[in-house]
Design an enzyme around this catalytic site. Structure first.
Site, PDB file in Angstrom:
ATOM      1  N   GLY A 225       5.082  28.614 -15.430  1.00 46.93           N
ATOM      2  CA  GLY A 225       5.196  28.743 -16.712  1.00 46.93           C
ATOM      3  C   GLY A 225       4.152  27.912 -17.694  1.00 46.93           C
ATOM      4  N   PRO A 227       2.167  25.518 -20.159  1.00 48.28           N
ATOM      5  CA  PRO A 227       2.403  24.125 -20.263  1.00 48.28           C
ATOM      6  C   PRO A 227       3.927  23.701 -21.365  1.00 48.28           C
ATOM      7  CG  PRO A 227       0.119  24.403 -20.573  1.00 48.28           C
ATOM      8  CD  PRO A 227       0.990  25.861 -20.670  1.00 48.28           C
ATOM      9  N   LYS A 231       8.901  22.520 -16.821  1.00 51.72           N
ATOM     10  CA  LYS A 231       8.986  22.677 -15.454  1.00 51.72           C
ATOM     11  C   LYS A 231       9.397  21.146 -15.016  1.00 51.72           C
ATOM     12  CE  LYS A 231       4.789  24.134 -15.396  1.00 51.72           C
ATOM     13  NZ  LYS A 231       4.534  24.407 -17.115  1.00 51.72           N
ATOM     14  N   THR A 232       8.626  20.227 -15.373  1.00 50.38           N
ATOM     15  CA  THR A 232       8.779  18.860 -14.755  1.00 50.38           C
ATOM     16  C   THR A 232      10.314  18.507 -15.071  1.00 50.38           C
ATOM     17  OG1 THR A 232       6.378  18.420 -15.228  1.00 50.38           O
ATOM     18  CG2 THR A 232       7.891  16.533 -14.875  1.00 50.38           C
ATOM     19  N   HIS A 446      -7.133  35.240 -53.060  1.00 51.16           N
ATOM     20  CA  HIS A 446      -7.532  35.528 -51.685  1.00 51.16           C
ATOM     21  C   HIS A 446      -5.830  35.403 -51.190  1.00 51.16           C
ATOM     22  CE1 HIS A 446      -9.580  35.636 -47.832  1.00 51.16           C
ATOM     23  NE2 HIS A 446      -8.383  35.246 -47.496  1.00 51.16           N
ATOM     24  N   GLU A 447      -5.390  34.523 -51.126  1.00 51.11           N
ATOM     25  CA  GLU A 447      -3.959  34.338 -50.516  1.00 51.11           C
ATOM     26  C   GLU A 447      -2.983  35.147 -51.119  1.00 51.11           C
ATOM     27  OE1 GLU A 447      -3.695  32.855 -47.796  1.00 51.11           O
ATOM     28  OE2 GLU A 447      -5.803  31.856 -48.043  1.00 51.11           O
ATOM     29  N   HIS A 450      -3.258  38.694 -49.344  1.00 51.62           N
ATOM     30  CA  HIS A 450      -2.456  38.577 -48.195  1.00 51.62           C
ATOM     31  C   HIS A 450      -1.036  38.834 -48.309  1.00 51.62           C
ATOM     32  CE1 HIS A 450      -5.767  37.862 -45.533  1.00 51.62           C
ATOM     33  NE2 HIS A 450      -6.027  36.518 -46.078  1.00 51.62           N
TER      34      HIS A 450
HETATM   35  P1  ADP Z   1       5.794  21.253 -18.257  1.00 50.25           P
HETATM   36  O1  ADP Z   1       6.187  20.470 -16.915  1.00 50.25           O
HETATM   37  O2  ADP Z   1       6.230  22.409 -18.296  1.00 50.25           O
HETATM   38  O3  ADP Z   1       4.410  21.117 -18.611  1.00 50.25           O
HETATM   39  P2  ADP Z   1       7.766  19.274 -19.068  1.00 50.25           P
HETATM   40  O4  ADP Z   1       8.843  19.581 -18.412  1.00 50.25           O
HETATM   41  O5  ADP Z   1       6.672  18.200 -19.148  1.00 50.25           O
HETATM   42  O6  ADP Z   1       6.884  20.511 -19.517  1.00 50.25           O
HETATM   43  O7  ADP Z   1       8.013  19.445 -20.849  1.00 50.25           O
HETATM   44  C1  ADP Z   1       7.874  18.251 -21.785  1.00 50.25           C
HETATM   45  C2  ADP Z   1       8.861  17.830 -22.682  1.00 50.25           C
HETATM   46  O8  ADP Z   1       9.191  18.922 -23.440  1.00 50.25           O
HETATM   47  C3  ADP Z   1      10.043  17.473 -21.994  1.00 50.25           C
HETATM   48  O9  ADP Z   1      10.003  16.184 -21.546  1.00 50.25           O
HETATM   49  C4  ADP Z   1      11.126  17.897 -23.120  1.00 50.25           C
HETATM   50  O10 ADP Z   1      11.671  16.914 -23.806  1.00 50.25           O
HETATM   51  C5  ADP Z   1      10.945  18.900 -23.555  1.00 50.25           C
HETATM   52  N1  ADP Z   1      11.203  20.216 -23.149  1.00 50.25           N
HETATM   53  C6  ADP Z   1      10.559  21.328 -22.388  1.00 50.25           C
HETATM   54  N2  ADP Z   1      10.960  22.508 -22.580  1.00 50.25           N
HETATM   55  C7  ADP Z   1      12.499  21.753 -22.801  1.00 50.25           C
HETATM   56  C8  ADP Z   1      13.680  22.630 -22.721  1.00 50.25           C
HETATM   57  N3  ADP Z   1      13.921  23.718 -22.344  1.00 50.25           N
HETATM   58  N4  ADP Z   1      14.731  21.822 -23.286  1.00 50.25           N
HETATM   59  C9  ADP Z   1      14.756  20.740 -23.700  1.00 50.25           C
HETATM   60  N5  ADP Z   1      13.538  19.945 -23.716  1.00 50.25           N
HETATM   61  C10 ADP Z   1      12.412  20.722 -23.178  1.00 50.25           C
HETATM   62 ZN    ZN Z   2      -7.662  34.892 -45.445  1.00 51.25          ZN
HETATM   63 MG    MG Z   3       4.765  19.055 -16.101  1.00 50.82          MG
END
Ligand code: ADP
Ligand code: ZN
Ligand code: MG
Length: 626
Positions: A225, A227, A231-232, A446-447, A450
């Site tokens: 997925g 960043p 995941k972590t 301009h804005e 849009h």
């Molecule tokens: P990855 O490892 O995918 O890059 P992390 O797990 O490090 O992402 O996520 C970083 C921070 O973002 C987490 O510590 C958390 O606080 C927040 N976060 C990310 N996804 C979620 C989620 N689904 N629910 C709650 N917090 C999240």
């Molecule tokens: Zn513009």
């Molecule tokens: Mg990570």
């Protein structure tokens, strides 16, 4: 002057953020023992010194001796300690002195004649003190050497087969004593990923149940997925939920200087996990070791390959019934060595996508749970306006809001703080440019161009906010907000979008009869989108439903990956012509619409010049729209 930031099309590259969460390292007693020994040594040494009270010259001592003022002496080697009798005061006081190296033959005689009590002591230290003094320096030197060796290894990548002194084992951090257990409740959204991992948790909690039925779980699970999608976080939560030891190591830590070091770490990590099974091993950012082998300069990176081979060997080595699960995470599944994905290795995959609106709301709720948030805060609206945000981005948003509230001395985080944080993250910080009135008016027109188009075109994303305060790179911003996350784009939507991109420049053309450089970014985005519509989505009559691949977007990172061109130069020219025609069509449409609504355009621009920022409600009121 971009018409809107959250680019609803894939391509947002959100800021990555290192995972928080404190590893609890296995406690290391060795430094403590060294310190203790040192302490004992110095205590002993200083205790010896304390026995020496006021030092007097030898001549003074002899004088006092002859004057009958010395009560007693202790002689130990060259050291003399004794007690004077004070003629005036009752009590005596202690002294010490040193014997001169030349033997004083008369000393003993004098001591005897003056009837001084004499105690002679052996010069020897107690046996253990002698032992300590002779051994201690070696212990210290050895300890220091081992210590610095270990520190060096830590920096350079640890040592494989136990290190020089067997000190350096795996650098995997053991989260066995997670001080704060992360539960699945703190992971918002990601329902299907959690569902898959619940099975793993069940298995780790009760491996026998599965074993009895002969059910073999996958050894490896790969989480993929973008960043910041958690995941972590999910890996930690899984370990905490299962209540098993959690060995975590990041792939980037493997990529070190010495060949064999990374492989050794892998070996010792798996060994530790086996000893503690059931256990969970987590290899974060596995792509940094798991890239396709045999690529790169000079036939690839030997160290990386050895590490990868070791991971594969270890995973092949343990039985499917052994209750060890290897979780890995990556945001580059496209570069992974196919060997990693073979059955018996990471054959199960879990994809974590950027959160949809509902999940974004849940994530915002999780991160505001323990913060004082005012009643008026509309998290739901915020969730709607944060398309493309990852969980980490949303956490950052909440934090920015809290910071802003704190900076303005508030008790609670209010809606305006969230607005501020949202605008700061999406649009960039406000700039303090001083614009002259002429520039300001042009930007306002301009804005307004849009904004009017996004109001009047039926399929375009609805308007959210306009501002002519310069932010980030833009001089002004028109923000739009889709009512829901788009997963698919219709041709009507995309054509309206092209038209909205053109709105700024066309408004300038209608009002001033000329254009400015302020529309550069609009034109770029418009052209890019038109090209994609034609080459990827078959949305041009002339080119037909054919794709012409030259670039492809990375599924997670949004960057473009160049591919070999699969069409002729003649076709390339046709594509260019079609792109041009499509962009010009949208320009004509924009011009027509703005000319029709010239009065509204003037009204909106004037209001913008005086107020600088307008929310959609204010715009609707001004233009008498429902
Ligand atoms: P990855 O490892 O995918 O890059 P992390 O797990 O490090 O992402 O996520 C970083 C921070 O973002 C987490 O510590 C958390 O606080 C927040 N976060 C990310 N996804 C979620 C989620 N689904 N629910 C709650 N917090 C999240
Ligand atoms: Zn513009
Ligand atoms: Mg990570």
């Amino acid at each position: 002057m971009t018409p809107q930031k959250p680019d609803p099309l894939p391509g947002r590259n959100p800021p990555g953020k290192p995972a928080p969460g404190k590893p609890v390292p296995v406690f290391d007693w060795r430094p403590l023992i060294f310190t203790l020994i040192l302490f004992v040594f110095y205590y002993y040494a200083s205790a010896r010194q304390h026995q020496a009270p006021s030092e007097v010259p030898y001549s003074t001592f002899k004088q006092q001796l002859v004057n009958d003022q010395v009560v007693s002496v202790q002689i130990k080697g060259q050291q003399v300690q004794g007690r004077y009798r004070d003629s005036e005061r009752k009590e005596g006081f202690d002294f010490s002195t040193r014997l001169p190296p030349i033997t004083d033959t008369r000393l003993l005689e004098q001591i005897e004649t003056h009837q001084v009590e004499l105690v002679a002591q052996s010069e020897e230290w107690p046996w253990w003190a002698n032992l300590l003094v002779s051994v201690l320096p070696w212990v210290l030197i050895f300890g220091l050497f081992a210590w610095s060796n270990r520190a060096l290894q830590n920096r350079m990548g640890g040592s494989g087969a136990g290190g020089l002194f067997g000190f350096s084992k795996s650098r995997a951090r053991l989260y066995e004593n997670l001080d704060r257990k992360i539960s699945f409740d703190e992971v918002a959204g990601l329902d299907s990923a959690k569902h898959d991992l619940r099975e793993v948790i069940e298995y780790l909690k009760n491996p026998d149940k599965f074993r009895r039925l002969g059910a073999a779980l996958p050894k490896g699970i790969l989480m993929m997925g973008p960043p910041g999608t958690g995941k972590t976080l999910l890996a930690k939560a899984t370990a905490a939920e299962a209540g098993v030891p959690f060995f975590s190591i990041s792939g980037s830590e493997f990529v070190e200087m010495f060949v064999g070091v990374g492989a050794g770490r892998v070996r010792s990590m798996f060994q530790q996990a086996r000893e503690k099974a059931p256990a969970l091993i987590f290899i974060d950012e596995i792509d940094s070791v798991g890239r396709v082998r045999g690529t790169g300069v000079g036939g690839g990176n030997d160290e990386r390959e050895q590490t990868l081979n070791q991971i594969l060997a270890e995973m092949d080595g343990f039985e499917p019934t052994e209750p060890i699960i290897v979780l890995a995470a990556t945001n580059r599944p496209d570069v992974l060595d196919p060997a990693l994905l073979r059955p018996g290795r990471f054959d199960r995959k879990i994809t974590l996508d950027l959160p949809q609106k509902k999940a974004r709301l849940q994530i915002l709720q999780v991160h505001t749970r323990k913060k004082p948030v005012a009643q008026n805060v509309d998290l739901e609206q915020l969730a709607g306006r944060t398309i493309g945000f990852s969980g980490a981005d949303l956490e950052n948003l909440v934090n920015e809001a809290a910071l802003h509230a704190a900076n303005t001395d508030k008790e609670q985080i209010e809606q305006v703080d969230f607005e501020y944080a949202h605008d700061k993250i999406i649009l960039g910080s406000e700039r303090q440019d001083l614009l002259n009135d002429r520039d300001k008016q042009r930007i306002a027109y301009h804005e307004a161009g849009h904004a009017l188009l996004s109001l009047f075109l039926p399929n375009a994303d609805p308007l959210a906010k306009i501002t002519i305060i310069p932010r980030g790179r833009a001089l002004g911003v028109t923000e739009t907000m889709p009512t829901e996350d788009r997963v698919n784009y219709t041709q009507e939507f995309l054509e309206d979008r092209l038209c909205v991109f053109m709105g700024g420049r066309c408004s300038e053309k209608v009002v001033y009869g000329n254009v400015s450089s302020g529309a550069a970014d609009d034109l770029k985005q418009c052209t890019r989108l038109a090209r994609r519509m034609i080459t990827q989505w078959g949305m041009s009559e002339k080119m037909g439903p054919v794709t012409f691949l030259q670039h492809e977007e990375h599924p997670f990172l949004g960057m473009e990956m160049t591919q070999p061109k699969d069409f002729s130069d003649a076709t390339a020219r046709l594509i260019d012509e079609e792109v041009e025609a499509m962009v010009k069509r949208s320009e004509t449409r924009a011009l027509d619409l703005l000319q029709q609504h010239r009065a509204d355009l003037d009204k909106l621009a004037a209001e913008l010049v005086s107020h600088e920022t307008l929310a959609v409600e204010e715009v609707r009121r001004l233009l008498n729209l429902a």
